[in-house]
Design a protein around this motif. Structure first.
Motif, PDB file in Angstrom:
ATOM      1  N   CYS A   1      -0.535  18.175  60.628  1.00 58.10           N
ATOM      2  CA  CYS A   1      -0.491  19.190  61.758  1.00 58.10           C
ATOM      3  C   CYS A   1      -1.776  19.470  62.152  1.00 58.10           C
ATOM      4  O   CYS A   1      -2.708  20.047  61.295  1.00 58.10           O
ATOM      5  CB  CYS A   1       0.187  20.599  61.482  1.00 58.10           C
ATOM      6  N   SER A   2      -2.147  19.394  63.465  1.00 59.09           N
ATOM      7  CA  SER A   2      -3.662  19.770  63.894  1.00 59.09           C
ATOM      8  C   SER A   2      -4.038  21.453  63.921  1.00 59.09           C
ATOM      9  O   SER A   2      -5.092  21.777  63.962  1.00 59.09           O
ATOM     10  CB  SER A   2      -3.867  19.303  65.395  1.00 59.09           C
ATOM     11  N   ASN A   3      -2.826  22.154  63.785  1.00 58.96           N
ATOM     12  CA  ASN A   3      -2.793  23.388  63.807  1.00 58.96           C
ATOM     13  C   ASN A   3      -3.027  24.174  62.389  1.00 58.96           C
ATOM     14  O   ASN A   3      -4.213  24.950  62.232  1.00 58.96           O
ATOM     15  CB  ASN A   3      -1.694  24.390  64.610  1.00 58.96           C
ATOM     16  N   CYS A   4      -2.115  23.676  61.607  1.00 62.19           N
ATOM     17  CA  CYS A   4      -2.162  24.292  60.218  1.00 62.19           C
ATOM     18  C   CYS A   4      -2.606  23.518  58.972  1.00 62.19           C
ATOM     19  O   CYS A   4      -2.770  24.065  58.052  1.00 62.19           O
ATOM     20  CB  CYS A   4      -0.797  25.393  59.837  1.00 62.19           C
ATOM     21  N   GLY A   5      -2.513  22.113  59.342  1.00 62.44           N
ATOM     22  CA  GLY A   5      -2.920  21.198  58.365  1.00 62.44           C
ATOM     23  C   GLY A   5      -1.874  20.665  57.316  1.00 62.44           C
ATOM     24  O   GLY A   5      -1.984  20.091  56.502  1.00 62.44           O
ATOM     25  N   ALA A   6      -0.502  21.341  57.793  1.00 62.63           N
ATOM     26  CA  ALA A   6       0.438  21.045  56.824  1.00 62.63           C
ATOM     27  C   ALA A   6       0.830  19.401  57.184  1.00 62.63           C
ATOM     28  O   ALA A   6       0.851  18.895  58.371  1.00 62.63           O
ATOM     29  CB  ALA A   6       1.831  21.724  57.145  1.00 62.63           C
ATOM     30  N   PRO A   7       1.160  18.663  56.144  1.00 64.19           N
ATOM     31  CA  PRO A   7       1.694  17.339  56.341  1.00 64.19           C
ATOM     32  C   PRO A   7       2.877  17.408  57.039  1.00 64.19           C
ATOM     33  O   PRO A   7       3.927  18.176  56.842  1.00 64.19           O
ATOM     34  CB  PRO A   7       1.881  16.755  54.877  1.00 64.19           C
ATOM     35  N   VAL A   8       3.043  16.325  57.989  1.00 67.53           N
ATOM     36  CA  VAL A   8       4.314  16.188  58.815  1.00 67.53           C
ATOM     37  C   VAL A   8       4.908  14.976  58.824  1.00 67.53           C
ATOM     38  O   VAL A   8       4.192  13.972  58.609  1.00 67.53           O
ATOM     39  CB  VAL A   8       3.860  16.574  60.321  1.00 67.53           C
ATOM     40  N   SER A   9       6.102  14.655  58.811  1.00 70.50           N
ATOM     41  CA  SER A   9       6.812  13.464  58.844  1.00 70.50           C
ATOM     42  C   SER A   9       7.600  13.404  59.961  1.00 70.50           C
ATOM     43  O   SER A   9       8.991  13.150  59.979  1.00 70.50           O
ATOM     44  CB  SER A   9       7.715  13.451  57.505  1.00 70.50           C
ATOM     45  N   GLY A  10       6.961  12.972  61.102  1.00 69.19           N
ATOM     46  CA  GLY A  10       7.717  12.622  62.481  1.00 69.19           C
ATOM     47  C   GLY A  10       7.956  13.914  62.944  1.00 69.19           C
ATOM     48  O   GLY A  10       7.835  15.089  62.457  1.00 69.19           O
ATOM     49  N   GLY A  11       8.964  13.857  64.061  1.00 71.06           N
ATOM     50  CA  GLY A  11       9.302  15.026  64.714  1.00 71.06           C
ATOM     51  C   GLY A  11       8.141  15.476  65.837  1.00 71.06           C
ATOM     52  O   GLY A  11       7.064  15.241  65.841  1.00 71.06           O
ATOM     53  N   LYS A  12       8.820  16.373  66.723  1.00 68.34           N
ATOM     54  CA  LYS A  12       7.677  16.768  67.926  1.00 68.34           C
ATOM     55  C   LYS A  12       7.167  18.062  67.466  1.00 68.34           C
ATOM     56  O   LYS A  12       5.993  18.191  68.145  1.00 68.34           O
ATOM     57  CB  LYS A  12       8.423  17.192  69.232  1.00 68.34           C
TER      58      LYS A  12
END
Ligand SMILES: [Zn+2]
Length: 106
Positions: A85-96
């Motif tokens: 995530c560009s905001n919080c840096g959490a890893p994201v696995s697809g989705g909007k």
């Protein structure tokens, strides 16, 4: 490449350079012959030239294939890279949206 043991130590660029140098050397050797020698050697030279051309084409095909395989490998690796995530840096696995902060993902 298990089926190309002789090639695996060279980059595509190095293989092309080696081939160019080999062709240049053959041309220089040819230029040193007398006209008579050239005439005698013409048939053989044409046969060799055809062989060189064939080998060169095979080399270029190999280089092209290696380059494409490398591209595909790089693309596959990029696709597998985890996104964050560009905001919080959490890893994201697809989705909007980010599952952590709800930030809209590009
Ligand atoms: Zn987030």
């Amino acid at each position: 490449m298990d089926n190309m043991p002789k090639m695996q130590n060279y980059t595509p660029e190095e293989l092309v350079k080696m081939q160019e140098e080999a062709l240049k050397k053959a041309q220089e050797t040819w230029n040193k012959l007398t006209p008579e020698e050239q005439a005698k050697a013409t048939v053989e030279a044409q046969r060799m030239l055809e062989e060189e051309t064939r080998k060169h084409q095979e080399l270029m095909d190999t280089v092209k294939r290696f380059t494409e395989e490398r591209k595909e490998r790089d693309a596959a690796q990029n696709a597998q890279k985890p996104k964050f995530c560009s905001n919080c840096g959490a890893p994201v696995s697809g989705g909007k949206f980010c599952g952590n902060c709800g930030n809209a993902l590009s």
